[in-house]
Write an enzyme that holds these catalytic residues in place. Structure first.
Site, short mmCIF file in Angstrom:
data_model
loop_
_atom_site.label_atom_id
_atom_site.label_comp_id
_atom_site.label_asym_id
_atom_site.label_seq_id
_atom_site.Cartn_x
_atom_site.Cartn_y
_atom_site.Cartn_z
N GLU A 113 3.54 0.12 -5.23
CA GLU A 113 3.47 -1.55 -4.82
C GLU A 113 3.40 -2.09 -6.03
O GLU A 113 2.97 -1.61 -7.12
CB GLU A 113 1.94 -1.77 -4.12
CG GLU A 113 1.81 -3.15 -3.64
CD GLU A 113 0.49 -3.33 -2.81
OE1 GLU A 113 -0.05 -4.49 -3.12
OE2 GLU A 113 0.14 -2.50 -2.00
N ASP B 263 2.92 -5.93 -7.47
CA ASP B 263 2.13 -7.20 -6.94
C ASP B 263 2.41 -8.50 -7.85
O ASP B 263 2.09 -8.28 -9.12
CB ASP B 263 0.73 -6.98 -6.73
CG ASP B 263 0.46 -6.04 -5.66
OD1 ASP B 263 1.37 -5.69 -4.98
OD2 ASP B 263 -0.80 -5.61 -5.70
N GLU C 280 -0.19 -11.66 -7.47
CA GLU C 280 -0.95 -12.58 -6.46
C GLU C 280 -1.40 -13.85 -7.17
O GLU C 280 -1.86 -13.67 -8.41
CB GLU C 280 -1.99 -11.73 -6.03
CG GLU C 280 -1.89 -10.46 -5.18
CD GLU C 280 -3.02 -9.74 -4.91
OE1 GLU C 280 -3.32 -9.83 -3.55
OE2 GLU C 280 -3.82 -9.43 -5.66
#
Length: 296
Positions: A106, A108, A110
């Protein structure tokens, strides 16, 4: 044109078609309707216009999320996002690529909301084979709620780079040969979601969502994936092969240029607020090994 030339041209076109079909390297259409679908909260979110704009909504009933219909391995995934304005404390707008399973990969972005007048936090992380805890955080050098900004995840066999408006803010290089896991063997979908994270997102959970400010709306334009489409394990070698169609394997993209390195240094010197590589207390002095490796 001579007949022999026409025949050669047709042959070249056929070969090119077969090559592109086998490797499936065409960019995904930027239209949200064609390239993505809601997996959560569709009842109060919407694709707008001709499918080129999208809004995700969070209220007391639900958040919402979208995911790409296809999986990818290597390339460039970009989205234009205008974050929740006003009092966004307790909300998180997530934008990331991820595989599935306990040993997932993953990458990311955010965006951690804050009370009115306080800056968002750009929170980045990377998971390899299910292991994360590699957070780096930044303040934006602009108002991310006033207009759309380009957030790009670029990854190839050499490195992962997080870009904001074409400015690199972070690099994670491939040191797999030295025992450091790297995301290069699992196809990943692109996701974005808007959700209630007031147990941790703002000041460690001290500031909760003010539901009087709901609904919270994040707006999107132009999802674009210039990436290798995942067709199963065969893609591990196909997407990493050094061919003209696999533009991300070009030496140009094996590391940042000196100009881009300078941009990244400026961001990190002026806007970086957390780096896991410097958190000795968290890791009890056992800093992860990639922290001691060159980024370029």
């Amino acid at each position: 044109m001579k007949i022999s030339q026409m025949g050669s041209s047709r042959t070249l076109l056929v070969v090119l078609f077969v090559f592109l079909t086998a490797f499936d390297l065409r960019p995904v259409d930027a239209n949200f309707i064609k390239s993505m679908h809601f997996y959560w909260g569709a009842q109060h979110s919407a694709v707008l216009g001709n499918g080129d704009e999208l809004q995700l909504v969070l209220d007391q009933t639900s958040g919402s999320g979208i995911q790409s219909k296809r999986l990818f391995l290597f390339g460039s995934i970009q989205m234009l996002i205008k974050l929740v304005p006003g009092n966004s404390a307790g909300t998180v707008t997530a934008y990331y690529v991820s595989s599935s399973g306990d040993r997932h990969d993953e990458i990311d972005f955010e965006f951690l909301g804050n009370v009115s007048g306080q800056p968002y936090i750009i929170h980045t992380n990377i998971y390899t084979q299910g292991n994360g805890s590699r957070e780096q955080q930044f303040y934006p050098w602009f108002d991310p709620t006033a207009d759309f900004h380009n957030y790009t995840i670029h990854w190839n066999p050499s490195e992962v780079v997080w870009y904001v408006d074409s400015v690199p803010i972070r690099v994670f290089r491939n040191y797999e040969s030295e025992g450091i896991a790297y995301p290069n063997k699992q196809g990943m979908r692109a996701y974005s979601s808007l959700w209630n994270a007031d147990n941790w997102a703002t000041r460690g959970g001290l500031v909760k969502i003010d539901w009087n400010s709901a609904p919270f709306i994040a707006r999107y334009r132009t999802f674009r994936a210039r990436a290798c489409r995942w067709n199963g394990p065969v893609s591990i070698s196909q997407c990493a092969s050094n061919t003209p169609a696999n533009w991300w394997t070009s030496p140009t993209y094996s590391q940042l240029s000196y100009a881009k390195q300078g941009q990244m240094k400026w961001v990190r010197d002026n806007y970086m607020i957390y780096d896991y590589c410097k958190d000795f207390k968290r890791f009890n002095g056992q800093i992860p090994p990639e922290c001691f490796k060159p980024e370029f």
